[in-house]
Design a protein around this motif. Structure first.
Motif, mmCIF file in Angstrom:
data_model
loop_
_atom_site.group_PDB
_atom_site.id
_atom_site.type_symbol
_atom_site.label_atom_id
_atom_site.label_comp_id
_atom_site.label_asym_id
_atom_site.label_seq_id
_atom_site.Cartn_x
_atom_site.Cartn_y
_atom_site.Cartn_z
ATOM 1 N N ALA A 1 -7.807 -11.805 11.386
ATOM 2 C CA ALA A 1 -7.772 -10.707 10.406
ATOM 3 C C ALA A 1 -6.477 -10.650 9.588
ATOM 4 N N PRO A 2 -5.269 -10.680 10.208
ATOM 5 C CA PRO A 2 -4.055 -10.630 9.382
ATOM 6 C C PRO A 2 -3.885 -11.853 8.485
ATOM 7 N N VAL A 3 -4.402 -13.013 8.938
ATOM 8 C CA VAL A 3 -4.332 -14.227 8.110
ATOM 9 C C VAL A 3 -5.190 -14.039 6.866
ATOM 10 N N VAL A 4 -6.410 -13.508 7.060
ATOM 11 C CA VAL A 4 -7.302 -13.215 5.925
ATOM 12 C C VAL A 4 -6.643 -12.195 4.998
ATOM 13 N N GLY A 5 -6.078 -11.118 5.592
ATOM 14 C CA GLY A 5 -5.410 -10.089 4.789
ATOM 15 C C GLY A 5 -4.251 -10.639 3.987
ATOM 16 N N SER A 6 -3.465 -11.516 4.614
ATOM 17 C CA SER A 6 -2.321 -12.119 3.944
ATOM 18 C C SER A 6 -2.773 -12.986 2.762
ATOM 19 N N GLY A 7 -3.863 -13.735 2.972
ATOM 20 C CA GLY A 7 -4.405 -14.571 1.899
ATOM 21 C C GLY A 7 -4.924 -13.750 0.728
ATOM 22 N N LEU A 8 -5.630 -12.648 1.025
ATOM 23 C CA LEU A 8 -6.159 -11.777 -0.021
ATOM 24 C C LEU A 8 -5.034 -11.076 -0.782
ATOM 25 N N LEU B 1 0.833 -1.206 0.000
ATOM 26 C CA LEU B 1 0.000 0.000 0.000
ATOM 27 C C LEU B 1 0.870 1.260 0.000
ATOM 28 N N ALA B 2 1.971 1.226 0.761
ATOM 29 C CA ALA B 2 2.906 2.363 0.800
ATOM 30 C C ALA B 2 3.457 2.653 -0.594
ATOM 31 N N ALA C 1 -4.527 -11.411 -4.885
ATOM 32 C CA ALA C 1 -4.555 -10.282 -5.824
ATOM 33 C C ALA C 1 -3.569 -9.211 -5.374
ATOM 34 N N ASP C 2 -4.050 -8.201 -4.651
ATOM 35 C CA ASP C 2 -3.195 -7.117 -4.174
ATOM 36 C C ASP C 2 -3.895 -6.484 -2.980
ATOM 37 N N TRP C 3 -3.313 -5.376 -2.456
ATOM 38 C CA TRP C 3 -3.850 -4.754 -1.246
ATOM 39 C C TRP C 3 -5.306 -4.335 -1.383
ATOM 40 N N TRP C 4 -5.741 -3.937 -2.587
ATOM 41 C CA TRP C 4 -7.106 -3.409 -2.774
ATOM 42 C C TRP C 4 -8.177 -4.441 -2.471
#
Length: 397
Positions: free
Chosen positions: A147-154, A33-34, A158-161
């Motif tokens: 939450a971070p596990v879900v975020g890492s998988g997403l 994201l940065a 694809a990407d951060w979006w």
């Protein structure tokens, strides 16, 4: 629609989980994201503080509003704002846009989540209410782990979006779930405080010496924890060169420590007072913060030395938070919702300030994090000993 304790706990927990998902799901994607917004990871981490500030304001403003107009209009209105802001965030191209829309997203989140405790209080009292709150607390403690596990998988898919698309979809799911399964719980014709009375109630909490001691303990302890949460993407992903897939595992052990100390707290309360457990938790937290500072100062810092001490610091939240908040609300049985809203707002504001202290100066070391954690822990210990310690004598009048 009839509500039993289990169904209500699941509905309210699903609603309350929105906040930890909005805070923690995008942590593994912070570096990506940065790069997208053309800012350093330190400045991008300020989006966490911006979210907490908006979340604090949302609770403070929309808590009294829901007492006047009802739970569901505020709840569903907050979800609409959160959903739309989450989708707009997927299109941001600068740090300024990211910070602005995270603030709007948080206002919606604050309006949504502030209703959770009020809904439980509307429906249940005494033991039944405590049972619902306990079920809710267990689910809530697990949300930051997931939450971070879900975020890492997403991020991998694809990407951060995609993480913010997920948050929008979750808000949409909550709109359907709560819109169809949750009745309006605020009693019709119930007396609602005027804005002047609301401000007066807030002032009476602020002027209570012991109350401010308990609020200082909970808020400063949370600020120390959030100094770590804000710094963790830089610390783990850049400083210690962890991969985004390992980040959720190292981050998640702190949540397991919180769950363990929460269970320990319940056992200790059989023969110890909440204030004794609160002081114990704050003492352990200060020792852990001191240990972190010594590791960095001596050059012994590494994943092997820092992670256990961070676990110890984070874990004590399970001893500090429930006892501080219970002790606070016991002082205001006639306006516990107001006291809880003020405490929540000050807690998230303190977390936002800690995040700014950690992320604003772009120092490529662990010093901003460990220094903020030690300072916050010292303030929490002083707050409970100076403000509440005097109150152990019988109250006057």
């Amino acid at each position: 629609m009839t509500l039993n304790a289990r169904r209500l706990a699941l509905l309210v927990a699903a609603n309350t989980a929105l906040a930890p998902f909005a805070i923690d799901a995008y942590l593994p994607a912070m570096a990506a994201l940065a790069e997208e917004v053309g800012a350093s990871i330190h400045h991008t981490e300020l989006s966490l503080s911006t979210f907490l500030a908006g979340f604090a304001l949302g609770q403070l403003v929309f808590g009294p509003v829901s007492d006047r107009v009802g739970r569901k209009p505020v709840l569903l209105g907050g979800l609409v704002v959160f959903l739309l802001a989450s989708l707009v965030i997927t299109t941001v191209g600068s740090l300024g846009e990211l910070l602005a829309w995270r603030f709007v997203q948080a206002l919606g989140g604050g309006a949504t989540v502030v209703n959770s405790a009020a809904i439980v209080r509307d429906c249940f009292h005494g033991r039944e209410a405590a049972k619902v709150m306990s079920t809710m607390a267990i689910i809530m403690l697990m949300a930051p782990l997931v939450a971070p596990v879900v975020g890492s998988g997403l991020l991998y898919l694809a990407d951060w979006w995609l993480i913010f698309v997920f948050l929008a979809a979750y808000a949409g799911f909550l709109m359907w779930l709560l819109g169809t399964r949750l009745p309006e719980t605020r009693a019709p014709g119930r007396f609602a405080s005027t804005p002047r009375q609301v401000l007066g109630n807030y002032a009476s909490v602020l002027c209570d010496r012991s109350a401010m001691g308990f609020i200082a303990a909970a808020s400063m302890s949370f600020a120390g924890l959030f100094a770590f949460v804000t710094a963790s993407p830089f610390l783990y992903l850049e400083h210690y060169a962890l991969t985004p897939s390992l980040y959720p595992l190292v981050f998640g052990v702190n949540v397991l420590a919180m769950v363990a100390s929460n269970r320990l707290n319940i056992r200790l309360l059989r023969w110890r007072t909440p204030l004794q457990n609160l002081r114990l938790g704050l003492g352990i937290q200060f020792a852990a913060a001191l240990g972190l500072v010594l590791m960095v100062a001596s050059g012994l810092e590494s994943l092997a030395t820092m992670v256990p001490l961070i676990m110890l610091f984070a874990g004590t939240i399970g001893l500090v938070a429930p006892n501080a908040i219970t002790s606070l609300l016991d002082r205001f049985p006639h306006m516990s919702a107001t006291a809880a809203a003020l405490q929540g707002s000050l807690q998230f504001s303190s977390g936002a300030l800690a995040g700014v202290l950690v992320g604003a100066f772009e120092v490529d070391s662990a010093w901003p994090m460990v220094g903020t954690m030690l300072g916050a822990s010292l303030a929490a210990n002083l707050g409970i000993r100076v403000l509440v310690g005097q109150e152990r004598q019988p109250a006057h009048g």
